[in-house]
Design a protein around this motif. Structure first.
Motif, short mmCIF file in Angstrom:
data_model
loop_
_atom_site.label_atom_id
_atom_site.label_comp_id
_atom_site.label_asym_id
_atom_site.label_seq_id
_atom_site.Cartn_x
_atom_site.Cartn_y
_atom_site.Cartn_z
N ASP A 1 72.10 21.33 -5.40
CA ASP A 1 73.08 22.36 -5.80
C ASP A 1 73.24 23.56 -5.72
O ASP A 1 73.30 24.85 -5.50
CB ASP A 1 74.14 21.62 -5.84
CG ASP A 1 75.60 20.54 -4.48
OD1 ASP A 1 75.49 20.70 -3.48
OD2 ASP A 1 75.66 19.44 -6.00
N PHE A 2 72.32 23.34 -6.58
CA PHE A 2 72.36 24.74 -7.71
C PHE A 2 70.07 24.53 -8.33
O PHE A 2 70.19 23.65 -8.81
CB PHE A 2 72.90 25.82 -8.72
CG PHE A 2 73.28 24.48 -9.41
CD1 PHE A 2 73.13 24.24 -10.74
CD2 PHE A 2 74.35 23.30 -9.49
CE1 PHE A 2 72.77 24.00 -11.86
CE2 PHE A 2 74.45 22.67 -10.34
CZ PHE A 2 73.76 22.92 -11.91
N THR A 3 69.57 25.81 -8.50
CA THR A 3 68.57 25.28 -9.38
C THR A 3 68.91 25.95 -11.18
O THR A 3 69.85 26.23 -11.14
CB THR A 3 67.24 26.69 -9.29
OG1 THR A 3 67.42 28.00 -8.98
CG2 THR A 3 67.15 26.33 -6.91
N LYS A 4 67.40 25.62 -11.64
CA LYS A 4 67.70 26.07 -13.17
C LYS A 4 67.93 27.58 -14.02
O LYS A 4 69.01 28.29 -14.21
CB LYS A 4 66.55 25.43 -14.06
CG LYS A 4 66.92 25.81 -15.72
CD LYS A 4 65.84 25.15 -16.13
CE LYS A 4 66.36 25.50 -17.77
NZ LYS A 4 66.66 24.28 -18.68
N ALA A 5 67.31 28.03 -12.20
CA ALA A 5 67.23 29.42 -11.99
C ALA A 5 68.74 30.45 -11.79
O ALA A 5 68.82 31.27 -12.27
CB ALA A 5 66.29 30.10 -11.53
N GLN A 6 69.16 29.83 -10.96
CA GLN A 6 70.42 30.21 -10.72
C GLN A 6 71.54 29.21 -11.89
O GLN A 6 72.87 30.80 -11.64
CB GLN A 6 71.57 29.25 -9.11
CG GLN A 6 70.29 29.49 -7.90
CD GLN A 6 70.49 28.64 -7.04
OE1 GLN A 6 70.67 27.79 -6.84
NE2 GLN A 6 70.53 29.55 -5.79
N PHE A 7 71.52 28.93 -12.28
CA PHE A 7 72.61 28.16 -13.74
C PHE A 7 72.37 29.84 -14.60
O PHE A 7 73.40 29.76 -14.77
CB PHE A 7 71.99 27.20 -13.78
CG PHE A 7 73.08 26.51 -14.82
CD1 PHE A 7 73.91 26.10 -14.81
CD2 PHE A 7 73.00 26.49 -16.41
CE1 PHE A 7 75.31 25.59 -15.77
CE2 PHE A 7 73.55 26.12 -16.96
CZ PHE A 7 74.31 25.79 -17.28
#
Length: 79
Positions: free
Chosen positions: A36-42
């Motif tokens: 649902d999300f990438t590490k960069a988005q997190f």
């Protein structure tokens, strides 16, 4: 009141918090890293070095598992 849990596979704290809110039948949604999300988005949302899980209730960032459980207890959502 809806809890949003940002989690990752194999995280025992993620599993613990999700188990608690499911048991108590508290409205929630679970987002998983890589699905649902990438590490960069997190990192962009919560900051560098932030641990899993990160829990948000409505628009308020609670923090990790410990802080979220304390919030549940203070709000009388769990005993």
């Amino acid at each position: 009141m809806t809890f949003t849990v940002y989690s990752k596979e194999g995280c025992p704290y993620c599993e613990k918090f999700i188990a608690i809110i499911e048991y108590e039948e508290i409205k929630h949604v679970v987002y998983k890293l890589g699905r649902d999300f990438t590490k960069a988005q997190f990192i962009a949302e919560f900051g560098e070095g932030t641990t899993f899980p990160q829990i948000v209730v409505d628009d308020k960032k609670l923090g990790g598992c410990k802080e979220a459980i304390e919030f549940l207890q203070e709000s009388k959502l769990v005993v």
